[in-house]
Design an enzyme around this catalytic site. Sequence first.
Site, mmCIF file in Angstrom:
data_model
loop_
_atom_site.group_PDB
_atom_site.id
_atom_site.type_symbol
_atom_site.label_atom_id
_atom_site.label_comp_id
_atom_site.label_asym_id
_atom_site.label_seq_id
_atom_site.Cartn_x
_atom_site.Cartn_y
_atom_site.Cartn_z
ATOM 1 C CE LYS B 130 17.905 1.424 41.075
ATOM 2 N NZ LYS B 130 17.964 1.489 39.602
ATOM 3 N N GLY B 191 17.664 -3.768 31.850
ATOM 4 C CA GLY B 191 18.180 -3.506 30.509
ATOM 5 C C GLY B 191 17.637 -4.421 29.426
ATOM 6 C CB ALA B 217 14.794 -3.254 36.277
ATOM 7 N N GLY B 218 13.537 -3.186 33.220
ATOM 8 C CA GLY B 218 12.871 -4.057 32.262
ATOM 9 C C GLY B 218 11.762 -3.426 31.458
ATOM 10 C CE1 TYR B 239 20.618 5.106 29.615
ATOM 11 C CE2 TYR B 239 21.042 2.767 29.979
ATOM 12 C CZ TYR B 239 21.376 3.959 29.379
ATOM 13 O OH TYR B 239 22.423 4.026 28.537
ATOM 14 C CB THR B 240 17.636 -0.156 28.644
ATOM 15 O OG1 THR B 240 18.621 -0.326 29.654
ATOM 16 C CG2 THR B 240 18.081 -0.882 27.380
#
Lengths: 64, 289
Positions: B130, B191, B217-218, B239-240
Site C-alpha cells: 500500500k 483516523g 481512511a476516515g 482501522y480507527t
Amino acid sequence: MQVNGEHVTLEAPVSVADYLSAHRYRPELVAVELDGRIVPRDRRADTMLTDGSVMEIVQIVQGG
Amino acid sequence: MSVIEPVTEASVAATPLPPQPETHNPVGTAAPQGAVEDTPLNLGGHEFISRFILGSGRYDLNLIRAAVEHAGTQIVTMALRRATTTENSVLDYIPEGITLLPNTSGARNAEEAVRIARLAREVCGTDFVKVEIEHETRYLLPDNAETIRATEMLAKEGFVVMPYMFPDPIDAKRLEDAGAAAVMPLGSLIGSNMGLRMRDFIRIIIDQATVPVIIDAGIGRPSQAAEAMEMGADAVMAYTAVASAGNIPLMAEAFRHAIAAGRAAYLAGLGKVTEGQAVPSSPTTGYLH
C-alpha cells in the site's frame, strides 16, 4: 559503522547473520539493508560488515 | 372500483417465496455471509472473498487476532520501521492465511516509498504494497504526484500496488495507467472517523475505474462503510473506527456485516430516488370512502 542511525564499534569482523544473532534479532522477522542495498536472506552469512558500513535492520510493526 | 382479493392460505401457497439462503449470523439478522452471489475481489490476480481490509494499527496485540477473526478479513495492513527488538512481533498475532499488506508510511517521496516497499517485501515475502506518501502529520494527506511516480516504479518491479490517494478522479486514472492494482481514495482524514465526506468525487472515481476502488481512511461507522459499498466501492479499509470502539471484536463484526450488506445492496441494485415526490406503495383504489 552505523546501525539504524546509531554509531556502533565492531570489535572484530562479523557477518550480517552473526550480528543479527548476537543482538537477538529473529532473522526471519527482519530485512537488512547494507549501504543502501538489501542483503537477501541467503547472503547474510557471507556478507561481512566493515568500518564505515551503514546498516538498517527493519521489521514489520502494527500500522494502517 | 377494483376488488381487493382477501389473503387466504391458498393465495399464500400460490406465491411461494424465492429460495432463501442459509445464514449463520452470530449477531442480529445482518446480511447473510457468503449467501450473496458475487465475484471475488481481484487484486493483481489474487482473489479475496472478504471486502473488508483491516488496519493493524495500535491495538493491544492480544486483541488483533479477535479483531481479524470477527472482521472476517483476509487482508491486514502493516507498517515497516527500524527494528528494536523482535521479541514480541505483530506477526506472531496474525492468524494463518491472512495476506499481509505492508504500507510505505513514513515515505515522503516516491524513492523512499520504493525503498520501504522493497524492504517490506523482503520481510513479508509478499508483493502487496500500500503506497502511502505524506509530508506532514497534521492532516496526513497523501501526495498524489509522488504516489503516481512510486506506483509506476513499483508496478514495473512486479509489486501489487495499492496506492492510498486523495480522491482526485483524474489522478485515479493516472494511477491506473501507472499500473495500480487498485486505488484507495480517502473518505476523510485518516483516523478522524469523519466518514465519507469525499463521496461525490469517490462516486466519479468508481464510475470511471477499471481496477477495484477501496475506500480507505476516515470511515468511522459501519453505516458509512455500507454507504461506500452501496455506491459501488469494491472494498473498505478501516482501522480507527474499530480500534476506538468500546468493544473492538464486536465493532469488527459490525463492519463485516455492514460491508456485506452494502455490497449486497449494490449487487441488488438500489431503487430510484424520487426527490420530493411520494410514490404510493399501497393500492390507490378500493378506499372505504
